[in-house]
Design a protein around this motif. Structure first.
Motif, PDB file in Angstrom:
ATOM      1  N   TRP A   8      37.486  54.242  56.492  1.00 23.35           N
ATOM      2  CA  TRP A   8      38.944  54.418  55.801  1.00 23.35           C
ATOM      3  C   TRP A   8      39.968  54.890  56.834  1.00 23.35           C
ATOM      4  N   PHE A   9      39.801  55.246  57.622  1.00 22.82           N
ATOM      5  CA  PHE A   9      40.985  55.606  58.792  1.00 22.82           C
ATOM      6  C   PHE A   9      41.604  54.230  59.473  1.00 22.82           C
ATOM      7  N   MET A  10      40.631  53.029  59.363  1.00 23.31           N
ATOM      8  CA  MET A  10      40.965  51.934  60.167  1.00 23.31           C
ATOM      9  C   MET A  10      41.524  51.367  59.005  1.00 23.31           C
ATOM     10  N   ILE A  11      41.274  51.206  57.704  1.00 22.40           N
ATOM     11  CA  ILE A  11      42.036  50.576  56.745  1.00 22.40           C
ATOM     12  C   ILE A  11      43.335  51.187  56.285  1.00 22.40           C
ATOM     13  N   ARG A  12      43.308  52.427  56.340  1.00 13.00           N
ATOM     14  CA  ARG A  12      45.010  53.010  56.092  1.00 13.00           C
ATOM     15  C   ARG A  12      45.826  52.696  57.242  1.00 13.00           C
ATOM     16  N   ARG A  13      45.290  52.809  58.587  1.00 11.18           N
ATOM     17  CA  ARG A  13      46.045  52.258  59.613  1.00 11.18           C
ATOM     18  C   ARG A  13      46.502  50.992  59.582  1.00 11.18           C
ATOM     19  N   GLU A  14      45.749  50.131  59.127  1.00 13.30           N
ATOM     20  CA  GLU A  14      46.186  48.686  58.890  1.00 13.30           C
ATOM     21  C   GLU A  14      47.219  48.274  57.985  1.00 13.30           C
ATOM     22  N   LEU A  15      46.825  49.142  56.637  1.00 15.37           N
ATOM     23  CA  LEU A  15      47.740  48.785  55.620  1.00 15.37           C
ATOM     24  C   LEU A  15      49.096  49.540  55.763  1.00 15.37           C
ATOM     25  N   CYS A 104      31.133  48.576  57.922  1.00  8.74           N
ATOM     26  CA  CYS A 104      31.706  49.318  56.533  1.00  8.74           C
ATOM     27  C   CYS A 104      33.123  49.242  56.377  1.00  8.74           C
ATOM     28  N   LYS A 105      34.031  49.034  57.170  1.00 10.91           N
ATOM     29  CA  LYS A 105      35.338  48.659  57.160  1.00 10.91           C
ATOM     30  C   LYS A 105      35.667  47.408  56.169  1.00 10.91           C
ATOM     31  N   ARG A 106      34.629  46.287  56.929  1.00 13.31           N
ATOM     32  CA  ARG A 106      34.721  44.852  56.260  1.00 13.31           C
ATOM     33  C   ARG A 106      34.420  44.990  54.581  1.00 13.31           C
ATOM     34  N   LYS A 107      33.214  45.993  54.300  1.00 11.26           N
ATOM     35  CA  LYS A 107      32.598  46.068  53.122  1.00 11.26           C
ATOM     36  C   LYS A 107      33.730  46.696  52.006  1.00 11.26           C
ATOM     37  N   ILE A 108      34.321  47.501  52.582  1.00  9.24           N
ATOM     38  CA  ILE A 108      35.289  48.293  51.930  1.00  9.24           C
ATOM     39  C   ILE A 108      36.747  47.054  51.574  1.00  9.24           C
ATOM     40  N   GLN A 109      36.967  46.745  52.667  1.00  5.97           N
ATOM     41  CA  GLN A 109      38.002  45.687  52.326  1.00  5.97           C
ATOM     42  C   GLN A 109      37.749  44.492  51.353  1.00  5.97           C
ATOM     43  N   SER A 110      36.439  44.196  51.470  1.00 12.16           N
ATOM     44  CA  SER A 110      36.000  43.162  50.566  1.00 12.16           C
ATOM     45  C   SER A 110      36.011  43.562  49.074  1.00 12.16           C
ATOM     46  N   LEU A 111      35.535  44.932  48.831  1.00 14.29           N
ATOM     47  CA  LEU A 111      35.568  45.566  47.694  1.00 14.29           C
ATOM     48  C   LEU A 111      36.983  45.492  47.168  1.00 14.29           C
ATOM     49  N   LEU A 112      38.063  46.072  47.974  1.00 13.98           N
ATOM     50  CA  LEU A 112      39.143  46.318  47.681  1.00 13.98           C
ATOM     51  C   LEU A 112      39.697  44.743  47.182  1.00 13.98           C
ATOM     52  N   SER A 113      39.413  43.686  48.065  1.00 19.14           N
ATOM     53  CA  SER A 113      40.143  42.497  47.563  1.00 19.14           C
ATOM     54  C   SER A 113      39.376  42.066  46.452  1.00 19.14           C
ATOM     55  N   TYR A 114      38.120  42.142  46.275  1.00 21.20           N
ATOM     56  CA  TYR A 114      37.620  41.565  44.757  1.00 21.20           C
ATOM     57  C   TYR A 114      38.191  42.418  43.643  1.00 21.20           C
ATOM     58  N   THR A 115      38.220  43.658  43.840  1.00 24.95           N
ATOM     59  CA  THR A 115      38.917  44.644  42.653  1.00 24.95           C
ATOM     60  C   THR A 115      40.404  44.007  42.398  1.00 24.95           C
ATOM     61  N   SER A 116      41.282  43.967  43.248  1.00 23.37           N
ATOM     62  CA  SER A 116      42.839  43.688  43.138  1.00 23.37           C
ATOM     63  C   SER A 116      42.852  42.082  42.833  1.00 23.37           C
ATOM     64  N   ASN A 117      42.241  41.356  43.553  1.00 23.38           N
ATOM     65  CA  ASN A 117      42.330  39.731  43.016  1.00 23.38           C
ATOM     66  C   ASN A 117      41.652  39.534  41.853  1.00 23.38           C
ATOM     67  N   GLY A 118      40.588  40.309  41.350  1.00 22.99           N
ATOM     68  CA  GLY A 118      39.951  40.016  40.148  1.00 22.99           C
ATOM     69  C   GLY A 118      40.903  40.733  39.071  1.00 22.99           C
ATOM     70  N   ILE A 119      41.445  41.724  39.192  1.00 25.69           N
ATOM     71  CA  ILE A 119      42.396  42.204  38.118  1.00 25.69           C
ATOM     72  C   ILE A 119      43.624  41.364  37.981  1.00 25.69           C
ATOM     73  N   ALA A 120      44.059  40.835  39.136  1.00 29.41           N
ATOM     74  CA  ALA A 120      45.168  40.071  38.909  1.00 29.41           C
ATOM     75  C   ALA A 120      44.893  38.562  38.345  1.00 29.41           C
ATOM     76  N   TYR A 121      43.729  38.006  38.768  1.00 27.63           N
ATOM     77  CA  TYR A 121      43.145  36.825  38.247  1.00 27.63           C
ATOM     78  C   TYR A 121      42.994  36.613  36.789  1.00 27.63           C
ATOM     79  N   PHE A 122      41.886  37.605  36.485  1.00 32.06           N
ATOM     80  CA  PHE A 122      41.664  37.462  34.893  1.00 32.06           C
ATOM     81  C   PHE A 122      42.640  38.191  34.218  1.00 32.06           C
ATOM     82  N   GLY A 123      43.447  39.126  34.755  1.00 30.23           N
ATOM     83  CA  GLY A 123      44.729  39.666  34.019  1.00 30.23           C
ATOM     84  C   GLY A 123      45.607  38.589  33.617  1.00 30.23           C
ATOM     85  N   LEU A 124      45.961  37.804  34.660  1.00 28.60           N
ATOM     86  CA  LEU A 124      47.033  36.529  34.397  1.00 28.60           C
ATOM     87  C   LEU A 124      46.417  35.727  33.567  1.00 28.60           C
ATOM     88  N   ILE A 125      44.996  35.086  33.362  1.00 21.27           N
ATOM     89  CA  ILE A 125      44.593  34.420  32.360  1.00 21.27           C
ATOM     90  C   ILE A 125      44.322  35.079  31.232  1.00 21.27           C
TER      91      ILE A 125
END
Length: 131
Positions: A8-15, A104-125
């Motif tokens: 989480w520290f690495m992801i927060r620093r990246e963001l 673990c960082k890569r897993k968290i990033q992929s989970l965040l990407s799936y969540t945000s992109n999924g909400i945006a994609y299916f929400g826009l549909i």
């Protein structure tokens, strides 16, 4: 638990690094996902109006699901030409960071990407093709 905290520290620093780059990534992601959802929605609406089920629509939806795991930014689209992902992994491997934290960082990033992109994609549909 320490692995998760370090990830989480690495992801927060990246963001928190570059706000303009983060905003451009968000805008490009919305633009790209709206393009995908528009044409997928056309296919789904057309398929729902027919008597027979169109297997092409199922194929398109199953093909798009792995795409939702990517973070849509300029850097992610240069992976093949510059090989920046491998360079980043080499850099992270040279640091005294355990491999479990990077995974673990890569897993968290992929989970965040799936969540945000999924909400945006299916929400826009849903928003565009709601009857």
């Amino acid at each position: 638990m320490k692995t998760m905290r370090d990830s989480w520290f690495m992801i927060r620093r990246e963001l928190s690094g570059d706000k303009v780059s983060l905003l451009l990534t968000f805008l490009f992601s919305i633009l790209f996902l709206s393009y995908l959802s528009f044409f997928t929605g056309i296919l789904v609406n057309e398929s729902l109006g027919e008597r027979e089920r169109n297997p092409f629509v199922d194929f398109i939806l199953l093909t798009i699901l792995p795409i939702l795991g990517f973070t849509f930014s300029r850097r992610s689209f240069k992976y093949f030409s510059e090989d920046s992902y491998t360079k980043m992994l080499i850099y992270l491997h040279s640091l005294p960071i355990p491999a479990e934290v990077i995974l673990c960082k890569r897993k968290i990033q992929s989970l965040l990407s799936y969540t945000s992109n999924g909400i945006a994609y299916f929400g826009l549909i849903y928003l565009v093709y709601e009857n």
